[in-house]
Scaffold this active site. Structure first.
Site, mmCIF file in Angstrom:
data_model
loop_
_atom_site.group_PDB
_atom_site.id
_atom_site.type_symbol
_atom_site.label_atom_id
_atom_site.label_comp_id
_atom_site.label_asym_id
_atom_site.label_seq_id
_atom_site.Cartn_x
_atom_site.Cartn_y
_atom_site.Cartn_z
ATOM 1 N N ALA A 133 0.842 -1.199 0.000
ATOM 2 C CA ALA A 133 0.000 0.000 0.000
ATOM 3 C C ALA A 133 0.879 1.250 0.000
ATOM 4 C CB ALA A 133 -0.925 -0.009 1.216
ATOM 5 N N MET A 134 0.991 1.853 -1.149
ATOM 6 C CA MET A 134 1.766 3.082 -1.290
ATOM 7 C C MET A 134 0.868 4.281 -1.593
ATOM 8 S SD MET A 134 5.160 1.928 -3.459
ATOM 9 C CE MET A 134 4.418 0.752 -4.590
ATOM 10 N N SER A 141 1.257 9.539 -7.755
ATOM 11 C CA SER A 141 2.586 8.994 -8.055
ATOM 12 C C SER A 141 3.689 9.599 -7.194
ATOM 13 C CB SER A 141 2.916 9.224 -9.534
ATOM 14 O OG SER A 141 2.032 8.508 -10.371
ATOM 15 N N PHE A 165 -6.414 2.482 -4.425
ATOM 16 C CA PHE A 165 -5.947 1.714 -5.588
ATOM 17 C C PHE A 165 -5.011 0.573 -5.177
ATOM 18 C CE2 PHE A 165 -6.062 6.214 -7.486
ATOM 19 C CZ PHE A 165 -7.426 6.147 -7.722
ATOM 20 N N GLU A 250 9.174 -4.094 -10.392
ATOM 21 C CA GLU A 250 7.745 -3.910 -10.672
ATOM 22 C C GLU A 250 7.548 -3.423 -12.103
ATOM 23 O OE1 GLU A 250 3.937 -1.203 -9.153
ATOM 24 O OE2 GLU A 250 5.715 -1.420 -7.889
ATOM 25 N N HIS A 346 -11.472 -6.223 -35.799
ATOM 26 C CA HIS A 346 -12.600 -7.095 -35.451
ATOM 27 C C HIS A 346 -13.940 -6.454 -35.812
ATOM 28 C CE1 HIS A 346 -9.620 -9.300 -33.088
ATOM 29 N NE2 HIS A 346 -10.510 -10.239 -32.854
ATOM 30 N N GLY A 347 -13.936 -5.166 -36.160
ATOM 31 C CA GLY A 347 -15.182 -4.490 -36.466
ATOM 32 C C GLY A 347 -16.091 -4.415 -35.254
#
Length: 387
Positions: A133-134, A141, A165, A250, A346-347
């Site tokens: 958890a940062m 950021s 997050f 990471e 793929h339309g």
């Protein structure tokens, strides 16, 4: 991976390829049958971690005396990340990649003997799910800007604040938490392992994301949480350096998985354009389709050569933070671009969630943001140029 996408590689040895087969079989058996349920519930079942431990693909760098395989060769991580990134249940399997590549190193590299004995056996067995958890609501950021405090009170720290997050946040039992123990922007940051069972720890909602629907992402709250000082990782005030030390792995993990994801997307798109017909012939026979795929496959081949070189360097302990930042923004930006172009081929079917390309489109976007945004990565590279 089809040979038409990527040429034969020299990065891996036979033992790595054997693990690749194990990872692929594991994903087919233990993840694919549950993928839709996990997406609906917003998280994987905790049994996934226990099954991964039994299969030998969770925490394999944990020392043998604590239940792991004691393998430090990062190429094993990369093999698993590649297979999981290409798989139909990739969003759920990302919970395991996160543990192996990003969180477990905090527990193997920064812990003392007592901490190893307390935590590593449970992690290796898949009984203890881990998270880091940062990020905070106001700091984003800017890791040095965190405001969650840990105030020393006798043999404990009292923690107050919140995080946002946080991947694996709903399932996590142990959370490596960046806290402020002093006023200095960098020197005042420490890392505490906080057990989810502690009084005052609470989880907010499982965040409703654009993509990665099977991976839980949470808000975490700390209200007067008493955490033993024995849960401190390293010395007080060394948390920022520890975070910076782990970020290159990471970021190279995110980059390598992005390249593998691109290969999977192109493989599936090639199959689609060969089968789908328009105006009486396969859409792959039209010049625009051929030119688009020629360009994208060439980009994938360049990316594979680039990342394989960096993965080899990382396995030798030679990867720099600047190299990791370069790879992270280049690979993820190419991933987002190529997924969008493949969806176009793929339309209208590409916009339907029953087709894998639609999930690829949703899942790819976050890769340019988490682990450090593209803009932050370019800033790191730009400063290294003396600018």
């Amino acid at each position: 991976m089809a040979d038409v996408i990527s040429a034969e590689r020299s990065l891996y040895e036979d033992e790595h390829e054997l693990l690749r087969e194990t990872a692929r079989a594991f994903a087919d058996k233990h993840a694919e049958p549950h993928a839709e349920q996990w997406r609906a519930e917003g998280k994987v079942d905790r049994e996934l971690f226990r099954e991964a431990a039994r299969a030998g693909i969770l925490g394999f760098n944990i020392p043998e005396e604590h239940g792991g395989a004691g393998v430090s060769d990062y190429r094993f991580n990369a093999v698993i990340g590649e297979e999981f990134s290409r798989h139909a249940a990739s969003d759920g399997l990302a919970s395991l990649t996160l543990s192996n590549d990003i969180v477990v190193p905090y527990f193997t590299d920064l812990t003392d003997d007592d901490q190893k004995a307390r935590w590593l056996p449970g992690i290796a067995a898949g009984e203890l799910v881990v998270a880091v958890a940062m990020t905070e609501p106001k700091s984003g950021s800017d890791l040095a800007g965190i405001a969650t405090t840990a105030v020393r009170d006798g043999d404990d720290y009292v923690v107050n604040g919140s995080k946002v997050f946080i991947s694996n946040g709903q399932n996590a039992d142990l959370v490596v938490t960046a806290v402020r123990t002093g006023p200095d922007r960098h020197g005042g940051i420490s890392l505490l392992v906080i057990e989810a069972a502690r009084s005052g720890f609470s989880r907010g909602r499982n965040l409703d994301k654009v993509g990665l629907h099977a991976q839980d992402t949470s808000e975490l709250f700390f209200q007067d949480v008493r955490v033993p000082a024995a849960n401190l990782l390293g010395q007080e005030g060394t948390g920022f350096k520890a975070l910076m030390r782990n970020l290159p792995q990471e970021r190279i993990s995110i980059a390598a998985n992005a390249v593998a994801s691109v290969e999977g997307v192109l493989e599936r798109t090639l199959e689609y354009v060969r089968e789908r017909k328009a105006f009486g012939r396969p859409i792959g026979s039209f010049q625009n389709t051929r030119f688009e795929l020629a360009d994208m496959v060439t980009t994938a081949r360049v990316g594979r050569a680039y990342l394989d070189d960096l993965l080899a360097r990382h396995s030798r302990g030679e990867l720099s933070a600047v190299d990791a930042a370069s790879a992270k923004f280049w690979a993820t930006e190419r991933y987002v671009d190529i997924v969008g172009r493949c969806l176009q081929l793929h339309g209208a079917y590409g916009y339907m969630l029953e087709y894998r390309i639609a999930h690829d489109y949703l899942d790819s976007r976050i890769t340019t943001i988490y682990g450090g945004t593209t803009e932050i990565m370019k800033e790191i590279v730009g400063r290294d140029l003396g600018l």
